[in-house]
Design a protein around this motif. Structure first.
Motif, PDB file in Angstrom:
ATOM      1  N   VAL A 278      24.140  54.664  75.876  1.00 51.00           N
ATOM      2  CA  VAL A 278      23.084  54.048  76.438  1.00 51.00           C
ATOM      3  C   VAL A 278      22.496  53.079  75.640  1.00 51.00           C
ATOM      4  O   VAL A 278      21.890  51.910  75.859  1.00 51.00           O
ATOM      5  CB  VAL A 278      22.014  55.157  76.694  1.00 51.00           C
TER       6      VAL A 278
ATOM      7  N   CYS B 151      22.388  48.868  75.938  1.00 51.35           N
ATOM      8  CA  CYS B 151      21.111  48.008  75.771  1.00 51.35           C
ATOM      9  C   CYS B 151      21.169  47.075  74.507  1.00 51.35           C
ATOM     10  O   CYS B 151      20.556  45.941  74.618  1.00 51.35           O
ATOM     11  CB  CYS B 151      19.852  48.968  75.469  1.00 51.35           C
TER      12      CYS B 151
ATOM     13  N   ALA C 171      16.111  51.211  76.095  1.00 46.35           N
ATOM     14  CA  ALA C 171      17.016  52.306  75.815  1.00 46.35           C
ATOM     15  C   ALA C 171      16.425  53.458  76.434  1.00 46.35           C
ATOM     16  O   ALA C 171      17.015  54.521  77.316  1.00 46.35           O
ATOM     17  CB  ALA C 171      17.395  52.489  74.545  1.00 46.35           C
TER      18      ALA C 171
ATOM     19  N   LEU D 205      16.237  53.345  80.165  1.00 48.38           N
ATOM     20  CA  LEU D 205      17.619  53.851  80.964  1.00 48.38           C
ATOM     21  C   LEU D 205      18.117  55.308  80.761  1.00 48.38           C
ATOM     22  O   LEU D 205      18.482  55.558  81.843  1.00 48.38           O
ATOM     23  CB  LEU D 205      18.513  52.612  80.220  1.00 48.38           C
ATOM     24  N   SER D 206      17.595  55.733  79.651  1.00 49.59           N
ATOM     25  CA  SER D 206      18.081  57.200  79.502  1.00 49.59           C
ATOM     26  C   SER D 206      17.244  57.948  80.362  1.00 49.59           C
ATOM     27  O   SER D 206      17.798  59.010  80.829  1.00 49.59           O
ATOM     28  CB  SER D 206      17.635  57.659  78.080  1.00 49.59           C
TER      29      SER D 206
ATOM     30  N   LEU E 224      18.818  57.552  84.054  1.00 54.03           N
ATOM     31  CA  LEU E 224      20.186  58.075  83.845  1.00 54.03           C
ATOM     32  C   LEU E 224      20.043  59.668  84.207  1.00 54.03           C
ATOM     33  O   LEU E 224      21.081  60.112  84.406  1.00 54.03           O
ATOM     34  CB  LEU E 224      20.922  57.564  82.817  1.00 54.03           C
TER      35      LEU E 224
ATOM     36  N   ILE F  77      28.404  52.481  79.874  1.00 52.71           N
ATOM     37  CA  ILE F  77      27.899  53.730  80.443  1.00 52.71           C
ATOM     38  C   ILE F  77      29.150  54.623  80.685  1.00 52.71           C
ATOM     39  O   ILE F  77      30.085  54.203  81.455  1.00 52.71           O
ATOM     40  CB  ILE F  77      26.865  53.804  81.349  1.00 52.71           C
TER      41      ILE F  77
END
Length: 688
Positions: free
Chosen positions: A538, A542, A558, A561-562, A565, A686
């Motif tokens: 991740v 980024c 980040a 996105l984390s 996900l 990823i």
């Protein structure tokens, strides 16, 4: 050294016993200033017999090969066995090693350990060859069972192992016989020796706290000093004494540091005023006068020490008040920071300029930040800091306050060294944070300019710690600061050196050094975020985005996105994106063209295809707005809405259809998916 030695004795001895075949149920190690002790429970009486088979050469092998095998096995030819194997008859050696008594193994291994003990410092004495941290007086080594205790036969440089030892050197002289560990520990306590370091430390802390409480005072906690003092005594006797009235107005940190460093005294403070008013010392024996003579001697020595501290304090205060610390600042021109980076005075001017430049980003006053930077290290020339270097910064705050500087400037003198480690607090005040940031950035850019970077485990200038400090300040103060711009600005006026196989212009050298330093920051940031639970892929996704020198923006991306996900939509979106990217990459390579000219909805045939066009069109303005506002949570949420139409498209639509126009249009549509997703993060990085 004591605690480490106890662990070394335990590990080396138990490892050696197991290697020799002697298993055990448990082991414990103890230490005092005069003894190391290891007790091993449930030890086998003897090692088991070991039977080993070794396959040798063929029976008809050359004679030299057979002789070599016999030498290795320690057997004669008539002791070998012949066995049929696929390739013929082969010699086998059956080696039986009988068990050995525990006493024999212990004696052999203990002698090796004592003779090769890993003391950081050791000495020889007399005419012997043995080296030990201090002259070794006696060895107690016994094996105990239900029938009694037996002495392990051991003689090292004339020191024979026995079954007796001594108690306290002064309070219980003379030896006593030992039967087993429990009796040994009990008898030692009767003879004024507390074997366990933790027990001694607990007793010191409890008694000292009680004495302070009884006087309406409070013991100042110091775990490091407590462990050290517990290692200096076998029978701790806590004594509390008074500090002379003429010293009570000294800063509490000065009193505490002086007493700790010179006398190993604990400080006792008045909880109402915060003043250090008394001290606690720990004697190693009881006396008829209940420690009065010991206390008087300690108070006399302490008075002399504090007289020096008082002189330093008063002299430093005079310079601070009357001359605004200027003589100290002038002296820093003669102090070299680094041979290639100039004097401390030159470094301070660089920090001041950098602090003024970055102050607006932190919301700090530029003039105050520059002023704070110019005096923050002045106390390095003071007599107090020369005597007690650990007080640097703290004394600077006292002197800046006495000199009449603004409170923000005085606070920055103390706080600009922070954070010193991962658990240390980040400066909360804006001016302090600005100077701390400038200080660390100047150090990092300076050492990068001269190509002096950390290598492997070596980091003599603590540059990793400095980079982590910058990261924490930026993140906790939410400072949007493009680091590449700061690095380039800091390189101005410096001679920059980089390792390169090609000739580079000055601008290229600067850019190369700045990029390398940014990569160093990214490595430190990965460690920091991994501790938060953010996955490495991740972070990489980024870091691959533009603007990755703005760490606050990058971390926000980040974290967003984390979080996405971690949802079903986010995980499936990644799969859909990767499927689109894989098909597109393969077809672009096969066709030799790039499908990035935009898909046209008029060629859409399937309902799912039309729905994907509409979803991408609807997502575009939302993504643009979210990215512009750096609202990465909103951007990720928008991407997550594409999961369903992308999944439906791949379930219902064949990309590589026979109609070439429709095929190209669908490949361009996949390109739109890819470019849309890549606006937010590089999902190619990823892991599945």
């Amino acid at each position: 050294m004591q605690a480490r030695a106890a662990e070394d004795l335990k590990k080396r001895m138990t490892d050696a016993l197991v290697e020799a075949g002697l298993t055990y149920a448990g082991a414990s190690a103890f230490h005092t200033p005069r003894r190391l002790c290891l007790t091993v429970h449930g030890l086998l009486a003897e090692s088991p017999m070991v039977r080993e088979e070794r396959k040798g050469p063929r029976v008809d092998a050359p004679e030299k090969a057979i002789e070599g095998f016999l030498r290795g096995a320690g057997l004669t030819r008539d002791q070998l066995e012949e066995r049929d194997e696929k390739k013929g008859r082969v010699f086998f050696a059956v080696i039986e090693k009988p068990g050995r008594p525990a006493a024999e193994i212990v004696a052999e291994e203990l002698e090796k350990i004592i003779r090769n003990f890993p003391w950081p410092k050791s000495m020889r004495w007399g005419a012997g060859s043995l080296r030990w941290v201090r002259p070794l007086h006696s060895i107690l080594c016994i094996l105990s069972d239900e029938e009694g205790a037996a002495i392990v036969p051991l003689d090292i440089d004339g020191i024979k192992a026995g079954d007796s030892t001594e108690g306290h050197r002064f309070m219980a002289p003379g030896r006593f016989q030992v039967r087993d560990f429990d009796q040994y520990q009990t008898e030692l306590k009767r003879r004024f020796v507390v074997l366990g370091a933790t027990e001694r430390a607990d007793a010191i802390w409890q008694d000292a706290s009680n004495q302070a409480f009884a006087s309406g005072l409070e013991l100042v906690e110091d775990k490091g000093l407590l462990a050290e003092v517990a290692g200096l005594v076998e029978w701790p006797v806590v004594l509390m004494g008074e500090i002379g009235a003429e010293f009570l107005e000294l800063p509490p940190e000065v009193l505490q540091t002086s007493m700790k460093e010179h006398q190993k005294f604990f400080s006792v403070k008045n909880p109402k005023t915060g003043r250090i008013e008394r001290f606690v010392t720990v004697a190693n024996r009881e006396t008829k006068d209940n420690g009065a003579t010991i206390l008087a001697g300690n108070q006399k020595v302490l008075s002399a020490r504090l007289s020096d501290a008082k002189f330093f304090w008063e002299n430093d205060l005079r310079i601070a008040k009357q001359e605004k610390m200027q003589p100290w600042r002038d002296q820093l021109a003669n102090v070299t920071f680094h041979a290639w980076l100039g004097s401390q005075a030159e470094r301070i001017e660089r920090i001041a300029a950098l602090a003024a430049e970055i102050a607006p980003a932190l919301g700090a006053d530029a003039e105050l930040a520059a002023e704070a930077a110019r005096i923050a290290k002045a106390d390095l020339s003071s007599e107090m800091v020369y005597e007690f270097p650990e007080l640097q910064g703290l004394m600077g705050r006292y002197y800046a306050e006495a000199a009449g500087f603004a409170p923000e400037v005085a606070a920055a003198c103390e706080e600009h060294y922070s954070p010193l480690g991962p658990t240390d607090d980040v400066p909360a005040a804006k001016v302090s944070a600005t100077v701390a940031l400038a200080d660390k950035l100047d150090m990092l850019t300076g050492f990068w300019a001269i190509d002096e970077k950390p290598t492997g485990s070596k980091d003599p200038f603590a540059l990793r710690r400095a980079a982590l400090g910058v990261i924490r300040i930026l993140l906790e103060h939410a400072v949007d600061l493009p680091l590449l711009r700061v690095f380039t600005s800091a390189f101005v006026g410096r001679t920059v050196s980089v390792t390169s196989t090609e000739p580079l212009s000055f601008e290229q050298v600067q850019a190369s050094a700045a990029a390398d330093l940014l990569s160093f920051f990214h490595d430190r940031l990965k460690v920091h975020l991994r501790d938060e639970g953010v996955r490495h892929d991740v972070i990489d996704a980024c870091l691959a985005m533009p603007g990755n020198d703005d760490l606050v923006s990058m971390v926000a991306r980040a974290r967003a996105l984390s979080e996405v996900l971690g949802t079903e939509d986010g995980a499936n979106l990644v799969q859909g994106f990767k499927r689109a990217n894989n098909i597109l990459t393969k077809e672009e390579e096969k066709d030799g063209v790039s499908y990035e000219f935009g898909a046209d909805p008029k060629f859409a045939e399937a309902q799912e295809e039309v729905a994907l066009f509409n979803a991408l069109e609807a997502a575009k303005p939302k993504l643009d707005a979210a990215n512009k506002a750096e609202d990465f949570a909103a951007a990720m949420a928008t991407l997550a809405t594409l999961r369903a139409p992308i999944d439906a498209f791949f379930e219902a639509v064949q990309v590589n259809t026979d109609n070439e126009v429709v095929r190209r249009n669908r490949l361009n549509l996949l390109s739109t998916i890819r470019s849309t997703v890549l606006q937010v993060a590089d999902l190619t990085r990823i892991e599945a």
